[in-house]
Motif scaffolding. Structure first.
Motif, mmCIF file in Angstrom:
data_model
loop_
_atom_site.group_PDB
_atom_site.id
_atom_site.type_symbol
_atom_site.label_atom_id
_atom_site.label_comp_id
_atom_site.label_asym_id
_atom_site.label_seq_id
_atom_site.Cartn_x
_atom_site.Cartn_y
_atom_site.Cartn_z
ATOM 1 N N HIS A 238 0.827 -1.210 0.000
ATOM 2 C CA HIS A 238 0.000 0.000 0.000
ATOM 3 C C HIS A 238 0.856 1.253 0.000
ATOM 4 N N SER A 239 1.852 1.277 0.890
ATOM 5 C CA SER A 239 2.602 2.518 1.111
ATOM 6 C C SER A 239 3.799 2.688 0.177
ATOM 7 N N HIS A 240 4.289 1.563 -0.368
ATOM 8 C CA HIS A 240 5.472 1.585 -1.226
ATOM 9 C C HIS A 240 6.721 2.072 -0.500
ATOM 10 N N VAL A 241 6.702 1.981 0.827
ATOM 11 C CA VAL A 241 7.890 2.232 1.651
ATOM 12 C C VAL A 241 7.946 1.120 2.690
ATOM 13 N N PRO B 50 8.363 8.182 -3.226
ATOM 14 C CA PRO B 50 7.762 7.757 -1.953
ATOM 15 C C PRO B 50 8.519 8.319 -0.752
ATOM 16 N N GLU B 52 8.969 7.926 3.531
ATOM 17 C CA GLU B 52 8.746 6.977 4.635
ATOM 18 C C GLU B 52 8.006 7.588 5.813
ATOM 19 N N GLN B 73 4.251 10.568 5.097
ATOM 20 C CA GLN B 73 4.449 9.272 4.441
ATOM 21 C C GLN B 73 3.511 9.193 3.240
ATOM 22 N N ASN B 74 4.058 8.832 2.102
ATOM 23 C CA ASN B 74 3.205 8.676 0.917
ATOM 24 C C ASN B 74 3.920 7.820 -0.115
ATOM 25 N N PRO B 75 3.120 7.183 -0.992
ATOM 26 C CA PRO B 75 3.704 6.227 -1.943
ATOM 27 C C PRO B 75 4.294 6.880 -3.192
ATOM 28 N N ARG B 83 -3.184 4.329 -9.054
ATOM 29 C CA ARG B 83 -4.139 3.666 -8.170
ATOM 30 C C ARG B 83 -5.227 4.600 -7.633
#
Lengths: 260, 300
Positions: A238-241, B50, B52, B73-75, B83
């Motif tokens: 989901h977060s890609h981290v 992204p 962390e 935090q974000n992708p 998405r």
């Protein structure tokens, strides 16, 4: 069994089962659909408190539509809950998180481990696995036990106390080590972080699959705010981290996948 | 009864939006809220790559609100475009993508990628108090804010909203800087920097030490700042800070906001956004307000 709603629950009963530890039975819709190891968010009524309190589901009676929450009074929210009486209304965000993968471990030698206020969700797991080869190790500070008798009809029970007043002196891993001849295939655990770290290490050293239930301060409970993350070994989908949401991807994780 | 408002040529069916960071990209809350009922979904901040975010604990409850130091935090923008934005296009609501960065180039890169997306507008986060580099550094000095607004405006194909920090001496200076650099609108307030100490453990409750405060306790500060900015600039304002009910939203509109955003209330009541929409309509009926625009800035 995915169920997610704001439940208007009704209190069936509540009692203090040990000093500061309360057992609350609630009638609510989510109880019919819960998995062992899931949790609910309980909303306090007082305006002094705003956010829901995440509390693990101890056990459910799906046919009666009731769930049991066993919690420790730790602050203003849980203090308020401890005053709930029969027929009081209680608003819940139910059901949250994934739960333990009970169907995947059937037929194996299963060890359940619960420490302190991490014991309640393990009772639900023991009930879900009744009839399987299940050994529950439950750890307390001292002889003020709670829920230990509730495990007895469901599985073998081993008690550890820090002061040695009941069972093995030490923690749940000490009690497992003392049970020579028991070779678990799977450990499922909930408890304080030092205990879960020790279980992760013990499981890795002994080639045992371990599932651990984590906790963290959270706000939304449904995966939107990203408040309650834990570090992961691989990048989270989901977060890609290397952070994953405890409320959504957890609270139960394969111990190998989290960096705790 | 008309609840439509327009900001920079974009028409919203009502003035209720989600506050960035409290609503993900709408997916989680769509279990509780009909997103079609909202004026807009404002996404969680997204950066060029992204992020962390900060260590935990990231959130804490305080009297009348909460502190958070998620750390954005974000992708990353690519995942958002693959998405999250396609998910949101299924709904009849406007989409505002919140963009964050550590340098001007980060913001530019994200905005350029999003230029051809389905987003209706961009909200530029220059006011997050929880990241050490960038972000707030652009939002606390008028010349830096002017500079970044100008640069983003030059590349953006969509209208932009500069999101302002309340952690400044005079927010009207910041509002004027954003306006003079060409920002199409401003939104305020981001969270107020706060701190909580656990006196038993003798430790900060939030791992980041400080966190941004939000929730009902900040509302009077936010209403005051919206009012000040509404008197300082001509561009539209999206007001936010502690909105829990329709009545709260009406206060912001009367102070001069064209639209409002609901934030921490989502955590307290997952249906909060829809409840605010309904509350505004109830107010309009009971107070015989034919057009929501009549009350915007009506308190002088």
């Amino acid at each position: 069994m995915f169920y997610r709603n704001i439940d208007e629950g009704k209190v069936i009963s509540q009692e203090e089962i040990s000093s500061g530890i309360f057992s609350l039975w609630i009638k609510n819709e989510g109880a019919k659909h819960a998995n062992a190891g899931q949790f609910v968010g309980v909303y306090p009524n007082s305006k002094d408190t705003l956010l829901m309190r995440p509390i693990s589901i101890c056990e459910t009676d799906a046919s009666e539509g009731k769930m049991r929450l066993v919690y420790r009074v730790a602050g203003k929210g849980t203090k308020e809950f401890s005053g709930l009486k029969e027929n009081d209304s209680v608003k819940l965000l139910a059901n949250l998180g994934n739960g333990f993968p009970v169907d995947e471990v059937k037929g194996k030698c299963i060890v359940l481990m619960g420490g302190g206020i991490g014991i309640p969700p393990m009772l639900g797991v023991a009930k879900a696995l009744k009839g399987e080869d299940v050994h529950a190790f439950i750890g307390y500070r001292n002889k003020d036990l709670f829920l230990s008798d509730d495990f007895l009809p469901n599985c073998k029970v081993y008690i550890a106390t820090e002061d040695g007043s009941v069972g093995v002196k030490g923690n749940v891993i000490d009690a497992l080590k003392a049970s020579t001849g028991l070779k678990p295939d799977v450990i499922m655990a909930c408890g304080p972080m030092p205990m879960l770290r020790a279980i992760k290490q013990y499981a890795a050293e002994n080639g045992i699959k371990a599932y651990i239930s984590l906790e963290e301060r959270m706000a939304c409970g449904i995966g939107a705010c990203l408040g309650c993350v834990c570090r992961t070994v691989k990048k989270d989908e989901h977060s890609h981290v290397n952070n994953t949401r405890i409320c959504t991807e957890g609270p139960v994780f394969d111990a190998e996948e989290v960096d705790i | 009864m008309n609840t439509k408002v327009t900001i920079a040529g974009v028409e919203f069916k009502n003035p209720v939006m989600t506050a960035s960071g409290t609503f993900g990209s709408g997916m989680e809350y769509s279990q509780f809220v009909d997103l079609n009922k909202l004026g807009a979904v404002v996404t969680k901040g997204v950066s060029n790559v992204p992020w962390e975010g900060n260590p935990t604990p990231r959130v804490a409850e305080v009297y009348g609100g909460m502190l958070n130091a998620i750390g954005l935090q974000n992708p990353g923008v690519d995942v958002m475009m693959e998405r999250d934005l396609p998910f949101l296009t299924k709904y009849d609501t406007k989409v505002i993508v919140n963009v964050c960065g550590k340098s001007v180039d980060d913001y530019i890169e994200a905005v350029e990628k999003l230029n051809d997306s389905t987003a209706d507008m961009f909200e530029i986060n220059v006011s997050c108090p929880n990241v050490k580099e960038g972000a707030i550094a652009f939002g606390q000095k008028a010349d830096a804010l002017y500079n970044i607004t100008d640069k983003i405006k030059r590349v953006s194909k969509k209208p932009i909203i500069m999101k302002l920090s309340p952690n400044v001496t005079d927010i009207t200076e910041m509002a004027r800087a954003a306006e003079s650099a060409g920002s199409d609108a401003i939104s305020l307030i981001n969270t107020i920097t706060g701190m909580k100490i656990d006196i038993e453990r003798k430790k900060f409750v939030i791992a980041n030490k400080t966190g941004g405060m939000s929730g009902p306790a900040v509302k009077p500060v936010a209403v005051r700042m919206v009012y000040q900015c509404a008197n300082a600039v001509k561009i539209p304002i999206i007001g936010m800070g502690g909105i829990m009910t329709g009545e709260d939203a009406i206060e912001f509109l009367m102070a001069g906001a064209t639209a409002v955003a609901v934030g921490a209330a989502n955590f307290i009541n997952p249906k909060a956004t829809e409840d605010v929409v309904n509350g505004i309509e109830r107010y309009m009926i009971s107070h015989k307000v034919e057009d929501i625009n009549e009350i915007i800035g009506c308190v002088k």
